[in-house]
Write a protein that holds these residues in place. Structure first.
Motif, PDB file in Angstrom:
ATOM      1  N   ARG A   1      40.090  40.086  43.547  1.00 28.15           N
ATOM      2  CA  ARG A   1      41.382  39.725  44.128  1.00 28.15           C
ATOM      3  C   ARG A   1      41.168  38.600  45.132  1.00 28.15           C
ATOM      4  O   ARG A   1      41.117  38.815  46.333  1.00 28.15           O
ATOM      5  CB  ARG A   1      42.019  40.965  44.781  1.00 28.15           C
ATOM      6  CG  ARG A   1      42.389  42.052  43.790  1.00 28.15           C
ATOM      7  CD  ARG A   1      42.723  43.371  44.464  1.00 28.15           C
ATOM      8  NE  ARG A   1      41.545  43.990  45.044  1.00 28.15           N
ATOM      9  CZ  ARG A   1      41.525  45.212  45.571  1.00 28.15           C
ATOM     10  NH1 ARG A   1      42.630  45.940  45.577  1.00 28.15           N
ATOM     11  NH2 ARG A   1      40.409  45.716  46.078  1.00 28.15           N
ATOM     12  N   PHE A   2      41.047  37.396  44.607  1.00 26.69           N
ATOM     13  CA  PHE A   2      40.703  36.248  45.428  1.00 26.69           C
ATOM     14  C   PHE A   2      41.967  35.555  45.949  1.00 26.69           C
ATOM     15  O   PHE A   2      42.954  35.437  45.235  1.00 26.69           O
ATOM     16  CB  PHE A   2      39.885  35.233  44.631  1.00 26.69           C
ATOM     17  CG  PHE A   2      38.609  35.786  44.062  1.00 26.69           C
ATOM     18  CD1 PHE A   2      37.902  36.784  44.709  1.00 26.69           C
ATOM     19  CD2 PHE A   2      38.106  35.310  42.854  1.00 26.69           C
ATOM     20  CE1 PHE A   2      36.721  37.298  44.182  1.00 26.69           C
ATOM     21  CE2 PHE A   2      36.935  35.809  42.316  1.00 26.69           C
ATOM     22  CZ  PHE A   2      36.241  36.803  42.982  1.00 26.69           C
ATOM     23  N   THR A   3      41.891  35.089  47.190  1.00 30.27           N
ATOM     24  CA  THR A   3      42.951  34.250  47.741  1.00 30.27           C
ATOM     25  C   THR A   3      42.319  33.138  48.563  1.00 30.27           C
ATOM     26  O   THR A   3      41.227  33.298  49.113  1.00 30.27           O
ATOM     27  CB  THR A   3      43.900  35.042  48.654  1.00 30.27           C
ATOM     28  OG1 THR A   3      43.187  35.484  49.821  1.00 30.27           O
ATOM     29  CG2 THR A   3      44.500  36.254  47.928  1.00 30.27           C
ATOM     30  N   ASP A   4      43.010  32.018  48.657  1.00 30.35           N
ATOM     31  CA  ASP A   4      42.526  30.921  49.486  1.00 30.35           C
ATOM     32  C   ASP A   4      42.366  31.374  50.933  1.00 30.35           C
ATOM     33  O   ASP A   4      41.396  31.010  51.609  1.00 30.35           O
ATOM     34  CB  ASP A   4      43.503  29.739  49.426  1.00 30.35           C
ATOM     35  CG  ASP A   4      43.547  29.081  48.058  1.00 30.35           C
ATOM     36  OD1 ASP A   4      42.928  29.613  47.120  1.00 30.35           O
ATOM     37  OD2 ASP A   4      44.205  28.034  47.928  1.00 30.35           O
TER      38      ASP A   4
ATOM     39  N   ALA B   1      51.879  42.714  35.287  1.00 35.62           N
ATOM     40  CA  ALA B   1      50.431  42.495  35.326  1.00 35.62           C
ATOM     41  C   ALA B   1      50.056  41.574  36.478  1.00 35.62           C
ATOM     42  O   ALA B   1      50.831  40.699  36.872  1.00 35.62           O
ATOM     43  CB  ALA B   1      49.950  41.905  34.007  1.00 35.62           C
ATOM     44  N   VAL B   2      48.850  41.783  36.997  1.00 33.28           N
ATOM     45  CA  VAL B   2      48.305  40.913  38.036  1.00 33.28           C
ATOM     46  C   VAL B   2      47.425  39.873  37.364  1.00 33.28           C
ATOM     47  O   VAL B   2      46.393  40.206  36.775  1.00 33.28           O
ATOM     48  CB  VAL B   2      47.489  41.718  39.061  1.00 33.28           C
ATOM     49  CG1 VAL B   2      46.889  40.780  40.107  1.00 33.28           C
ATOM     50  CG2 VAL B   2      48.353  42.779  39.730  1.00 33.28           C
ATOM     51  N   VAL B   3      47.854  38.621  37.422  1.00 28.94           N
ATOM     52  CA  VAL B   3      47.078  37.500  36.886  1.00 28.94           C
ATOM     53  C   VAL B   3      47.177  36.357  37.890  1.00 28.94           C
ATOM     54  O   VAL B   3      48.279  35.948  38.237  1.00 28.94           O
ATOM     55  CB  VAL B   3      47.615  37.039  35.509  1.00 28.94           C
ATOM     56  CG1 VAL B   3      46.863  35.789  35.037  1.00 28.94           C
ATOM     57  CG2 VAL B   3      47.488  38.164  34.471  1.00 28.94           C
ATOM     58  N   PRO B   4      46.069  35.840  38.417  1.00 27.02           N
ATOM     59  CA  PRO B   4      44.701  36.274  38.121  1.00 27.02           C
ATOM     60  C   PRO B   4      44.456  37.702  38.614  1.00 27.02           C
ATOM     61  O   PRO B   4      44.926  38.088  39.671  1.00 27.02           O
ATOM     62  CB  PRO B   4      43.837  35.276  38.886  1.00 27.02           C
ATOM     63  CG  PRO B   4      44.721  34.123  39.211  1.00 27.02           C
ATOM     64  CD  PRO B   4      46.086  34.689  39.336  1.00 27.02           C
ATOM     65  N   GLY B   5      43.677  38.430  37.842  1.00 23.38           N
ATOM     66  CA  GLY B   5      43.373  39.797  38.205  1.00 23.38           C
ATOM     67  C   GLY B   5      42.667  40.506  37.074  1.00 23.38           C
ATOM     68  O   GLY B   5      42.203  39.884  36.118  1.00 23.38           O
ATOM     69  N   THR B   6      42.584  41.805  37.183  1.00 23.36           N
ATOM     70  CA  THR B   6      41.899  42.613  36.190  1.00 23.36           C
ATOM     71  C   THR B   6      42.816  43.744  35.749  1.00 23.36           C
ATOM     72  O   THR B   6      43.880  43.973  36.333  1.00 23.36           O
ATOM     73  CB  THR B   6      40.595  43.198  36.757  1.00 23.36           C
ATOM     74  OG1 THR B   6      40.927  44.124  37.804  1.00 23.36           O
ATOM     75  CG2 THR B   6      39.682  42.105  37.292  1.00 23.36           C
ATOM     76  N   VAL B   7      42.386  44.466  34.731  1.00 23.35           N
ATOM     77  CA  VAL B   7      43.144  45.635  34.296  1.00 23.35           C
ATOM     78  C   VAL B   7      43.270  46.628  35.450  1.00 23.35           C
ATOM     79  O   VAL B   7      44.346  47.178  35.724  1.00 23.35           O
ATOM     80  CB  VAL B   7      42.473  46.297  33.079  1.00 23.35           C
ATOM     81  CG1 VAL B   7      43.152  47.626  32.753  1.00 23.35           C
ATOM     82  CG2 VAL B   7      42.505  45.360  31.874  1.00 23.35           C
ATOM     83  N   LEU B   8      42.167  46.843  36.174  1.00 21.72           N
ATOM     84  CA  LEU B   8      42.186  47.822  37.256  1.00 21.72           C
ATOM     85  C   LEU B   8      43.095  47.387  38.402  1.00 21.72           C
ATOM     86  O   LEU B   8      43.810  48.211  38.991  1.00 21.72           O
ATOM     87  CB  LEU B   8      40.764  48.069  37.767  1.00 21.72           C
ATOM     88  CG  LEU B   8      40.563  49.307  38.649  1.00 21.72           C
ATOM     89  CD1 LEU B   8      41.028  50.570  37.945  1.00 21.72           C
ATOM     90  CD2 LEU B   8      39.097  49.434  39.055  1.00 21.72           C
TER      91      LEU B   8
END
Length: 876
Positions: free
Chosen positions: A377-380, A59-66
């Protein structure tokens, strides 16, 4: 910014014992997930470490199901072509289709003594239940996208250090029908979440409505007292200058102290700023949270924070800690502080609000911001790049649109760094919340006006988000909502009690085009205009005196289009037939209408994109020049709709979703220069605008015209000066220009030079012939420019371009860094300038900055122009 830090040796010289384990870390990898329909067990069973996660996927966390499904290649990229149509929409599938369990195994032993361990969720969309090691942590189901969660897990951690966290995440309810309209049928707004996920006029629907653990999950360790939500207010009285010695500023600091024990705790709350320590002894009641106000601190000769273009952005580290009985550090935090004060007043001439920082009025040049990535999909690094682009546009404000979210601390950190003021909307929009009659909405205006359903949740969320971001110097304004206020029983407590108590230092606008912000000279309900406009209109047509949304086109160049449009669909819109390819239409193409025709009907997509860049540059330069020309008499500011897209859209953007710049950015960069020379196409007046606090003296104003063949004629040059925060008319040249451009059009070069002959403003126009066509551009001789490249430092390259005397203008040159093997662009790259034109005998330097990849070969520099053949220059 409020972050936990590990050690504070400078403050702890006199402290006899320390909490060695104190820290915080993020749970951002090793997560697994599964659809709820595939498991029968409850959270108590799933969260036991021995439970087998059979059939679960990474799973992608932080993230979403999509984002997780995309990462696992279970859905196609929804941002490419019409792939989004291949992904099931939650309205059709039902909510269970996108309801997922997320699980994370992590190591953390049961703490000793008074140590406390905390679990923090910074954002889950939309509702959830949380389990750890067989125990449910939340007594009631959590609701709300914009409400942080914190759990003291000290007594739930396993003795052997093996722990499992399990979270079931449910989508918003209702999800809304996304097939039509702004926000679909409007039902998504019944939740306290973002609204664009049901589709808008600039984006297609997000199929899972961004369901998931979308923001950071952290584990934090403290002592018996938890220090949280520090609040720092800086007061800067008087009218200040950007440079030189400063009169003192006042620093007001408070924080919440949570006593987790069953007995009263005595201790000291203190902070250090600029080498000085301020402290307050406190007595904390058991199992209560107390707000502690420290004594005011007078900061001598402060380094003031200014918006971009007006001064620098120095930041202080304010280091805060709480010690118990003068012995042990229980908790500590660092807040990054920009010392500044934001003021507003009504300008009776323009009939709009006027913004000041540190006593100096600021002409607002802003951009509307949706969100960094539509799928969260946030990144610094991405935040930093996008805000840097806004700085490079010479803007000084970003507005966070109300149909999205309250932006993340990492966004604000970048705005503090680059000098961007921020106007933060709360989460309502007139389209969904009932401002207009809309036949596609499921419920009537009276019902929609009451959205969201849970007003108490909205207010709790607002309180929480205010605490999260209130310390950032860049945050300048709060706004009740996009083109509408929240319902009255939300608006009044938000305006009259919550914001005054939790902040109290910023302008609150009840909604984005409120009369409190700007008198409506145009009538009607909306902002705008939003489409492409004749250049003259920006100069001569008066719009809102502080316009929160005004915009134009923004198609990228051919290399940008290739990234998301299949080759079979690379057919440009045709003006004559009005025919638009379905993929272009799906990606929200906004028409260039007749504005490409003066350059000649585009023959294919590459030609279309090339000519579109000329229009892009002209549109956004004229937009900002037109507003600046009427600074303080018509206008106190403007905010462009919009400067970026969070997906692969084709409208209103200075750079594309992949962070590739287009000519919009550099036209805007030119028109927004702090000190700028410009030509009014309506009355033929050469003007200068000075958006600084200093009088600019001994400026040599040079006006030259160049024929299509490159022959120059000096119209005039004269020394002038201009006062601070002023726009002035200088030289009328309309008859001369009209005569010169009659046959084939003409190039107009405007320059300002200081007494050392250094160019401080350089503006270059291409003007049409008497019929309004750019007939001469298609007859230009080739320009043979010379180039040289050198590395200034790692990740910083200088390109020198020379155009020999005696030839044609080297017109509209696009610079890029490319991979030496594929010739594909390296992204992102930050250019000191781009789409540059060189006069005969002129030399220019373009500096490029990027992040080198240690695995890649040295890049090539690409250069191509309207009449310059593409060349690739090695970087040695």
């Amino acid at each position: 910014m409020c972050i936990k830090y590990r050690w504070l040796a400078a403050l702890c010289v006199l402290v006899s014992t320390y909490l060695q384990a104190q820290n915080a870390y993020e749970l951002n990898s090793g997560w697994q997930c599964v659809n709820v329909a595939k498991v029968k067990e409850a959270g108590q069973a799933i969260s036991v470490p021995s439970y087998k996660l059979s059939g679960w996927i990474p799973a992608v966390v932080p993230g979403t199901v999509l984002t997780t499904l995309l990462e696992n290649k279970k859905v196609p990229d929804p941002f490419y072509g019409m792939n989004n149509e291949k992904i099931p929409d939650i309205f059709d599938t039902g909510r269970e289709y996108y309801t997922y369990w997320f699980a994370k195994d992590f190591k953390e032993t049961t703490p000793k003594g008074d140590e406390q361990v905390w679990l923090h969720f910074r954002g889950i969309n939309y509702s959830c239940d949380v389990y750890l090691n067989g125990k449910k942590l939340n007594t009631a189901t959590h609701y709300g996208m914009f409400l942080r969660q914190t759990y003291n897990i000290t007594n739930v951690l396993s003795k052997d250090g093996n722990n499992r966290l399990a979270v079931i995440v449910h989508p918003p309810d209702p999800v809304g029908n996304a097939k039509t309209g702004q926000g679909g049928d409007g039902m998504i707004a019944k939740n306290v979440s973002h609204q664009y996920v049901a589709g808008w006029d600039w984006i297609q629907p997000i199929r899972d409505r961004n369901t998931g653990i979308w923001d950071k999950v952290t584990i934090e360790k403290t002592g018996i007292v938890n220090l949280k939500n520090p609040h720092v207010v800086t007061l800067v009285p008087g009218v200040r200058k950007a440079e030189g010695p400063q009169q003192p500023a006042t620093i007001k600091v408070s924080a919440e102290l949570e006593n987790t024990s069953t007995k009263k705790v005595e201790g000291t709350l203190q902070y250090t700023l600029d080498g000085q320590t301020v402290s307050q002894k406190v007595s904390l009641e058991p199992q209560k949270t107390t707000v502690v106000q420290l004594p005011d601190f007078t900061l001598q000769n402060p380094k003031l924070w200014w918006p971009h273009g007006y001064g620098k952005q120095p930041l202080y580290d304010l280091k805060m800690q709480f010690t118990v009985d003068g012995k042990s550090v229980s908790d500590q935090e660092t807040v990054s502080v920009g010392v500044r004060e934001v003021q507003t007043e009504w300008n009776a001439v323009t009939r709009s609000k006027q913004v000041a920082v540190n006593g100096q009025k600021i002409f607002i040049k802003g951009g509307n911001w949706i969100i960094s990535d539509a799928m969260l999909r946030f990144t610094d690094a991405r935040y930093d790049a996008e805000i840097r682009f806004h700085r490079d546009m010479n803007l000084n404000l970003i507005r966070i649109w109300g149909g999205a979210l309250s932006e993340r601390p990492e966004f604000y950190k970048a705005c503090d760094k680059y000098g961007m003021l921020v106007m933060q909307d709360f989460w309502v929009s007139g389209d969904c919340n009932g401002r207009w009659v809309d036949p596609v909405k499921k419920e009537d205006q009276w019902t929609r006006r009451k959205y969201p359903d849970d007003h108490k949740l909205f207010l709790r969320s607002a309180e929480d988000q205010i605490k999260m971001i209130r310390n950032y110097a860049s945050l300048a304004m709060w706004c009740g909502g996009n083109e509408i206020t929240p319902p009255e029983d939300i608006l009044i407590p938000l305006r009259d009690s919550i914001l005054p108590e939790l902040d109290g230092t910023r302008w609150f606008i009840d909604y984005s085009n409120s009369d409190d912000m700007s008198y409506n000279f145009l009538g009607g309900n909306g902002d705008g205009p939003y489409g492409i406009q004749p250049i003259n209109r920006f100069w001569e047509h008066r719009t809102f005196p502080f316009n929160s949304e005004v915009g134009s086109v923004g198609v990228g160049d051919y290399e940008s289009l290739e990234r998301f449009i299949p080759a079979a669909n690379m057919t440009p819109p045709h003006y004559s037939t009005k025919k638009i390819d379905p993929v272009w239409d799906y990606h929200k193409y906004i028409g260039y209408d007749e504005y490409l025709q003066p350059y000649g009907e585009p023959t294919e997509a590459r030609d279309f994109a090339k000519k579109a860049q000329l229009v892009n540059y002209d549109q956004y330069r004229a937009l900002m020049e037109g507003f600046s020309a009427h600074m303080w008499d018509w206008y106190t500011g403007t905010i462009i709709w919009k400067t970026q897209n969070p997906w692969t859209a084709m409208r209103g953007q200075m750079y594309d979703y992949y962070l590739d710049v287009n000519a919009c950015l550099y036209g805007l960069r030119s028109g927004s220069e702090p000190l700028h020379i410009m030509y009014n196409p309506v009355d033929g007046m050469v003007m200068i605008v000075n958006n600084t606090f200093e009088t600019k003296r001994d400026l040599m104003l040079t006006i030259k015209a160049y024929t299509i063949s490159g022959k120059d004629s000096l119209i005039t040059q004269v020394f002038n000066e201009i006062g601070p925060s002023t726009v002035r008319k200088y030289v009328p040249i309309l008859p001369t220009i009209n005569a010169l451009r009659k046959e084939q059009g003409v190039f107009l070069s405007l320059k300002l030079l200081d007494v050392n002959k250094k160019v401080v403003s350089d503006n270059f126009y291409w003007l049409p012939d008497a019929s309004g066509n750019y007939s001469g551009l298609n007859k230009m001789a080739k320009a043979s420019v010379q180039t040289s490249v050198k590395v200034l430092e790692k990740g910083k390259i200088e390109l020198k371009i020379s155009n020999p005397a005696g030839g044609a203008v080297a017109f509209f040159n696009r610079v890029a860094l490319v991979d030496p093997k594929t010739k594909k662009r390296i992204l992102p790259v930050f250019f000191s300038d781009n789409y540059v034109s060189l006069l005969p005998g002129e030399e220019k330097i373009v500096v490029m900055e990027y992040t080198p990849d240690s695995q890649s070969a040295q890049p090539l520099v690409s250069l191509s122009g309207w009449n310059v053949e593409e060349k690739f220059i090695p970087v040695k």
